[in-house]
Design a protein around this motif. Structure first.
Motif, PDB file in Angstrom:
ATOM      1  N   UNK A  64      11.262  11.138   8.628  1.00 52.46           N
ATOM      2  CA  UNK A  64      11.295  12.425   9.666  1.00 52.46           C
ATOM      3  C   UNK A  64       9.691  10.893  10.303  1.00 52.46           C
ATOM      4  N   UNK A  65       8.945  10.193  10.239  1.00 50.91           N
ATOM      5  CA  UNK A  65       8.088   9.317  10.560  1.00 50.91           C
ATOM      6  C   UNK A  65       8.290   9.206  12.254  1.00 50.91           C
ATOM      7  N   UNK A  66       9.914   8.286  11.811  1.00 47.03           N
ATOM      8  CA  UNK A  66      10.148   8.033  13.163  1.00 47.03           C
ATOM      9  C   UNK A  66       9.942   9.487  14.213  1.00 47.03           C
ATOM     10  N   UNK A  67      11.194  10.386  13.758  1.00 45.06           N
ATOM     11  CA  UNK A  67      11.156  11.979  14.293  1.00 45.06           C
ATOM     12  C   UNK A  67       9.517  11.983  15.158  1.00 45.06           C
ATOM     13  N   UNK A  68       8.486  11.775  14.278  1.00 45.96           N
ATOM     14  CA  UNK A  68       7.306  11.696  14.807  1.00 45.96           C
ATOM     15  C   UNK A  68       7.003  11.644  16.007  1.00 45.96           C
ATOM     16  N   UNK A  69       7.039  10.314  16.048  1.00 42.12           N
ATOM     17  CA  UNK A  69       6.911   9.161  17.055  1.00 42.12           C
ATOM     18  C   UNK A  69       7.466   9.063  17.854  1.00 42.12           C
ATOM     19  N   UNK A  70       9.152   9.175  17.654  1.00 44.77           N
ATOM     20  CA  UNK A  70       9.778   9.465  18.822  1.00 44.77           C
ATOM     21  C   UNK A  70       9.770  10.903  19.936  1.00 44.77           C
ATOM     22  N   UNK A  71       9.017  11.732  19.658  1.00 46.75           N
ATOM     23  CA  UNK A  71       8.889  12.956  19.767  1.00 46.75           C
ATOM     24  C   UNK A  71       7.672  12.513  21.347  1.00 46.75           C
ATOM     25  N   UNK A  72       8.187  13.871  22.567  1.00 44.55           N
ATOM     26  CA  UNK A  72       7.093  13.314  23.534  1.00 44.55           C
ATOM     27  C   UNK A  72       5.742  13.698  23.017  1.00 44.55           C
ATOM     28  N   UNK A  90       2.453   6.050   7.695  1.00 43.46           N
ATOM     29  CA  UNK A  90       3.307   7.813   7.000  1.00 43.46           C
ATOM     30  C   UNK A  90       2.145   7.666   5.468  1.00 43.46           C
ATOM     31  N   UNK A  91       1.328   8.351   5.333  1.00 41.40           N
ATOM     32  CA  UNK A  91       0.378   8.405   4.231  1.00 41.40           C
ATOM     33  C   UNK A  91       0.337   7.841   3.248  1.00 41.40           C
ATOM     34  N   UNK A  92       1.422   7.681   2.753  1.00 39.68           N
ATOM     35  CA  UNK A  92       1.244   6.749   1.430  1.00 39.68           C
ATOM     36  C   UNK A  92       0.865   5.164   1.540  1.00 39.68           C
ATOM     37  N   UNK A  93       1.276   4.902   2.878  1.00 36.29           N
ATOM     38  CA  UNK A  93       0.380   3.940   3.216  1.00 36.29           C
ATOM     39  C   UNK A  93      -1.116   3.711   3.566  1.00 36.29           C
ATOM     40  N   UNK A  94      -0.960   4.325   4.647  1.00 39.01           N
ATOM     41  CA  UNK A  94      -2.567   4.843   5.504  1.00 39.01           C
ATOM     42  C   UNK A  94      -3.887   4.495   3.680  1.00 39.01           C
ATOM     43  N   UNK A  95      -3.387   5.424   3.375  1.00 41.01           N
ATOM     44  CA  UNK A  95      -4.174   6.295   1.905  1.00 41.01           C
ATOM     45  C   UNK A  95      -4.531   4.863   0.574  1.00 41.01           C
ATOM     46  N   UNK A  96      -3.085   4.156   0.610  1.00 41.84           N
ATOM     47  CA  UNK A  96      -3.387   3.923  -0.837  1.00 41.84           C
ATOM     48  C   UNK A  96      -2.234   2.567  -0.560  1.00 41.84           C
ATOM     49  N   UNK A  97      -2.048   1.710   0.670  1.00 42.80           N
ATOM     50  CA  UNK A  97      -0.502   1.120   1.144  1.00 42.80           C
ATOM     51  C   UNK A  97       0.513   0.840  -0.212  1.00 42.80           C
ATOM     52  N   UNK A  98       0.853   2.420  -0.400  1.00 42.91           N
ATOM     53  CA  UNK A  98       1.895   1.785  -1.192  1.00 42.91           C
ATOM     54  C   UNK A  98       3.027   1.162  -0.346  1.00 42.91           C
ATOM     55  N   UNK A  99       3.878   0.093  -1.048  1.00 47.36           N
ATOM     56  CA  UNK A  99       4.817  -0.295  -0.690  1.00 47.36           C
ATOM     57  C   UNK A  99       5.976   0.213   0.031  1.00 47.36           C
ATOM     58  N   UNK A 100       5.941   1.768  -0.620  1.00 48.86           N
ATOM     59  CA  UNK A 100       7.627   2.314  -0.481  1.00 48.86           C
ATOM     60  C   UNK A 100       7.310   2.810   0.827  1.00 48.86           C
ATOM     61  N   UNK A 101       5.962   2.747   1.928  1.00 42.73           N
ATOM     62  CA  UNK A 101       6.036   3.133   3.091  1.00 42.73           C
ATOM     63  C   UNK A 101       5.531   2.438   4.050  1.00 42.73           C
ATOM     64  N   UNK A 102       6.184   0.848   3.664  1.00 43.54           N
ATOM     65  CA  UNK A 102       5.505  -0.174   4.485  1.00 43.54           C
ATOM     66  C   UNK A 102       6.744  -0.361   5.724  1.00 43.54           C
ATOM     67  N   UNK A 103       6.965   1.437   6.214  1.00 41.64           N
ATOM     68  CA  UNK A 103       8.086   1.708   7.242  1.00 41.64           C
ATOM     69  C   UNK A 103       6.831   2.151   8.149  1.00 41.64           C
ATOM     70  N   UNK A 104       6.639   1.715   9.726  1.00 47.07           N
ATOM     71  CA  UNK A 104       5.802   2.125  10.116  1.00 47.07           C
ATOM     72  C   UNK A 104       6.960   1.914  11.662  1.00 47.07           C
ATOM     73  N   UNK A 105       6.145   2.872  13.018  1.00 48.37           N
ATOM     74  CA  UNK A 105       6.416   3.260  14.261  1.00 48.37           C
ATOM     75  C   UNK A 105       5.021   2.942  14.883  1.00 48.37           C
TER      76      UNK A 105
END
Length: 265
Positions: free
Chosen positions: A246-254, A124-139
């Motif tokens: 929403x991040x998961x749906x983006x990663x999941x889409x071919x 998520x942009x929150x992690x990429x831009x500032x390592x927001x702990x609330x955005x510490x989920x990735x795919x």
């Protein structure tokens, strides 16, 4: 520690409720392949045990730097996706995606389902831009191996919708000091509106990214506040809210576009 999960109180309604909880936890233990004496019993809540091989436990694996010889440093799990090629982990585990490999079902130096190379990473942009702990989920997506896709080999966990504040959760992960996975089930509670915590011992370094499973669905990963926790007895996960889904749906889409920052170093 969380107390009063199964209080001892007289009365048939409470006894029936406790029985239902025990049956549900027994079913969860069987699903996740936890070492228990028989299918009708489960470890006490908040006790960490070895997770034996099984359909669900083999969907969880260790993340390695450069391959099996590089040592494992985090945990990830296969989730269902349109492309059958997505894993979930903590965002802080994916700082060097070009040198990261996934070994599902890893045990004692062996990778029974192969070693899979990461292709794209979604944070998520929150992690990429500032390592927001609330955005510490990735795919992340994985390249095919011998013309097979990871979900077709080991299956994948459904990704859950937002869960209630206090729910029974099973965490499965690989401490960096062990060559086999551990598992613990306990009631997870809201630490804040955006973070959950769980009391489970021995979830030390290397368990970051471990799936938090609710009724067989991925409802979070070990990470977030304090990087997932500074002591092995207490762990955290960012709440799997709409941003993460929403991040998961983006990663999941071919053909999805990766949101990861370039690999560092």
């Amino acid at each position: 520690m969380i107390h009063g999960i199964l209080p001892r109180q007289a009365g048939r309604p409470r006894a029936r409720r406790a029985s239902r909880i025990l049956l549900a936890l027994s079913a969860m233990a069987a699903l996740l392949g936890i070492d228990v004496p028989d299918p009708a019993s489960v470890p006490p809540l908040g006790v960490t045990v070895g997770a034996r091989p099984g359909t669900a436990a083999d969907r969880v694996g260790a993340l390695f730097a450069g391959g099996l010889d590089g040592g494992h440093f985090c945990t990830a799990a296969v989730v269902r996706s349109e492309g059958h090629d997505v894993i979930a982990t903590a965002a802080h585990c994916l700082d060097r995606p070009d040198n990261t490999f996934f070994a599902p079902g890893y045990r004692d130096g062996e990778a029974p389902y192969g070693v899979w190379r990461l292709t794209d990473v979604f944070v998520a942009p929150g992690w990429r831009d500032g390592e927001d702990p609330d955005a510490d989920i990735a795919f992340a997506t994985l390249a095919p191996l011998d013309d097979a896709r990871i979900e077709d080999v080991v299956g994948g966990f459904p990704v859950a919708g937002q869960q209630p504040g206090t729910v029974p959760v099973t965490v499965v992960g690989y401490p960096s000091t062990r060559e086999t996975p551990l598992s613990c089930t306990n009631a997870a509670e809201l630490f804040s509106s955006t973070q959950r915590r769980i009391d489970c011992p021995d979830l030390s370094g290397g368990t970051s990214g471990s799936p938090w499973l609710v009724a067989g669905e991925l409802a979070g990963v070990l990470g977030g506040y304090e990087g997932g926790g500074t002591v092995p007895e207490v762990s955290y996960s960012a709440v799997m809210g709409e941003r993460a889904r929403a991040l998961y749906r983006e990663a999941s889409a071919p053909g999805a576009f990766a949101l990861a920052a370039p690999a560092s170093g």
